[in-house]
Design an enzyme around this catalytic site. Sequence first.
Site, PDB file in Angstrom:
ATOM      1  N   TYR A  31       4.423   2.849   3.811  1.00  0.00           N
ATOM      2  CA  TYR A  31       5.859   3.445   3.096  1.00  0.00           C
ATOM      3  C   TYR A  31       5.921   4.864   3.652  1.00  0.00           C
ATOM      4  CZ  TYR A  31       3.137   5.821  -0.586  1.00  0.00           C
ATOM      5  OH  TYR A  31       2.437   6.844  -1.235  1.00  0.00           O
ATOM      6  N   ARG A  50       5.329   9.592  11.535  1.00  0.00           N
ATOM      7  CA  ARG A  50       4.030   8.962  10.881  1.00  0.00           C
ATOM      8  C   ARG A  50       4.206   7.505  10.338  1.00  0.00           C
ATOM      9  NH1 ARG A  50       2.382  12.044   5.438  1.00  0.00           N
ATOM     10  NH2 ARG A  50       4.373  10.849   4.598  1.00  0.00           N
ATOM     11  N   ARG A  99      -1.122 -17.905   1.858  1.00  0.00           N
ATOM     12  CA  ARG A  99      -2.156 -16.937   1.728  1.00  0.00           C
ATOM     13  C   ARG A  99      -3.296 -17.120   2.545  1.00  0.00           C
ATOM     14  NH1 ARG A  99      -6.390 -15.606  -1.389  1.00  0.00           N
ATOM     15  NH2 ARG A  99      -6.732 -13.431  -1.968  1.00  0.00           N
ATOM     16  N   LYS A 149      -0.493   5.618   5.568  1.00  0.00           N
ATOM     17  CA  LYS A 149       0.134   5.516   4.258  1.00  0.00           C
ATOM     18  C   LYS A 149       0.442   4.211   3.705  1.00  0.00           C
ATOM     19  CE  LYS A 149       3.900   8.274   2.070  1.00  0.00           C
ATOM     20  NZ  LYS A 149       3.062   8.963   0.953  1.00  0.00           N
ATOM     21  N   GLU A 181      -7.861  15.645  -1.340  1.00  0.00           N
ATOM     22  CA  GLU A 181      -6.263  15.907  -1.491  1.00  0.00           C
ATOM     23  C   GLU A 181      -6.042  15.736  -3.259  1.00  0.00           C
ATOM     24  OE1 GLU A 181      -4.027  13.621   1.106  1.00  0.00           O
ATOM     25  OE2 GLU A 181      -5.350  11.936   0.652  1.00  0.00           O
ATOM     26  N   LEU A 205      -4.204  12.048   3.879  1.00  0.00           N
ATOM     27  CA  LEU A 205      -2.830  11.738   4.573  1.00  0.00           C
ATOM     28  C   LEU A 205      -2.353  13.046   5.278  1.00  0.00           C
ATOM     29  CD1 LEU A 205      -0.880   9.310   4.607  1.00  0.00           C
ATOM     30  CD2 LEU A 205       0.536  10.591   2.985  1.00  0.00           C
TER      31      LEU A 205
HETATM   32  N1  PLP Z   1      -1.653  12.840   0.192  1.00  0.00           N
HETATM   33  C1  PLP Z   1      -1.318  11.719  -0.266  1.00  0.00           C
HETATM   34  C2  PLP Z   1      -2.400  11.035  -1.032  1.00  0.00           C
HETATM   35  C3  PLP Z   1       0.202  11.565  -0.609  1.00  0.00           C
HETATM   36  O1  PLP Z   1       0.309  10.179  -1.381  1.00  0.00           O
HETATM   37  C4  PLP Z   1       1.146  12.325  -0.047  1.00  0.00           C
HETATM   38  C5  PLP Z   1       2.524  11.820  -0.427  1.00  0.00           C
HETATM   39  O2  PLP Z   1       2.882  10.805  -0.918  1.00  0.00           O
HETATM   40  C6  PLP Z   1       0.698  13.410   0.350  1.00  0.00           C
HETATM   41  C7  PLP Z   1      -0.485  13.880   0.685  1.00  0.00           C
HETATM   42  C8  PLP Z   1       1.796  14.397   1.091  1.00  0.00           C
HETATM   43  O3  PLP Z   1       2.584  13.888   2.225  1.00  0.00           O
HETATM   44  P1  PLP Z   1       3.983  14.254   2.156  1.00  0.00           P
HETATM   45  O4  PLP Z   1       4.179  15.531   2.455  1.00  0.00           O
HETATM   46  O5  PLP Z   1       4.073  13.620   3.735  1.00  0.00           O
HETATM   47  O6  PLP Z   1       4.827  13.612   1.692  1.00  0.00           O
END
Ligand code: PLP
Length: 285
Positions: A31, A50, A99, A149, A181, A205
């Site tokens: 997503y 991304r 499935r 993501k 993070e 991420l």
């Molecule tokens: N880290 C995680 C785990 C996230 O879910 C997100 C955003 O959803 C981010 C970092 C920040 O990413 P972005 O700046 O692309 O929204």
Amino acid sequence: RTVYVNGEYLPETEAKVSIFDRAFLMADGVYEVTSVLGGKLIDFDGHAKRLARSLKELDMKAPCTEDELLAIHRELVARNEITDGLVYLQVTRGSAGDRDFAFPDPETTEPTLVLFTQNKPGLADSPAAKTGIKVISLEDIRWGRRDIKTVQLLYPSMAKMAAKKAGCDDAWFVEDGKVTEGSSNNAYIVKGGKIITRELSHDILHGITRAAVLRFAKEAQMVVEERSFTIEEAQQADEAFVTSASSFVMPVVELDGAQIGTGTPGPVAARLREIYLEESLKLAV
Ligand code: PLP
């Protein structure tokens, strides 16, 4: 609200996805969330790039071109009259009508593409940005490919619930003694004027807001150090903040009950928020 599903714009109550869709059964989907300010998309190009990378890493077919994606985003923003808000986009591996752990044949299975908007009036004037947020730390027990993501968000949801139960706003994840993070954002500290944030790897991420904020910081002659840091170091920092598409730059003023700096948003976070909002609006599409 009008939503988009596989080529069609529909009222949300009429939108349908198969119960055999692999995102529903196996979290086999990726997503993106793109913010909208003044009716324009912030960092669209970064999010589209991304998305393409996430799809590639999971051997998933792209549902359409980047230009088509942009057109769909714009159409939904227009139809739902979004001035400030978010566009949520999800691509799944689709449904093979049963499935099975094995991926279905990509020749005969089409990805599912879903988009919807969320109206958030005053998104850029969030009161939390003026007070800062409180976070708790939690062990990072997510899988090892956090750079992709995926819609596998159960642990981040549990983390947000734990934060709420502790009277806080969010959680920072810790692995091997170092902060990875935030539950849905990238984490930073500021010490002696230096902006410190974990380096890119499979552990976090690769935030689109992170990339933009670091670029703007360097352009403004601020010093950026990409390395991991501990909770103790963060508690003793001058400032802390997080970045994400929906929160932009959000100051963090408390970590595991310890006040960070003065306990109010610091000047570096405030300046970065201002620069990010101003510069990314100029580049908005
Ligand atoms: N880290 C995680 C785990 C996230 O879910 C997100 C955003 O959803 C981010 C970092 C920040 O990413 P972005 O700046 O692309 O929204």
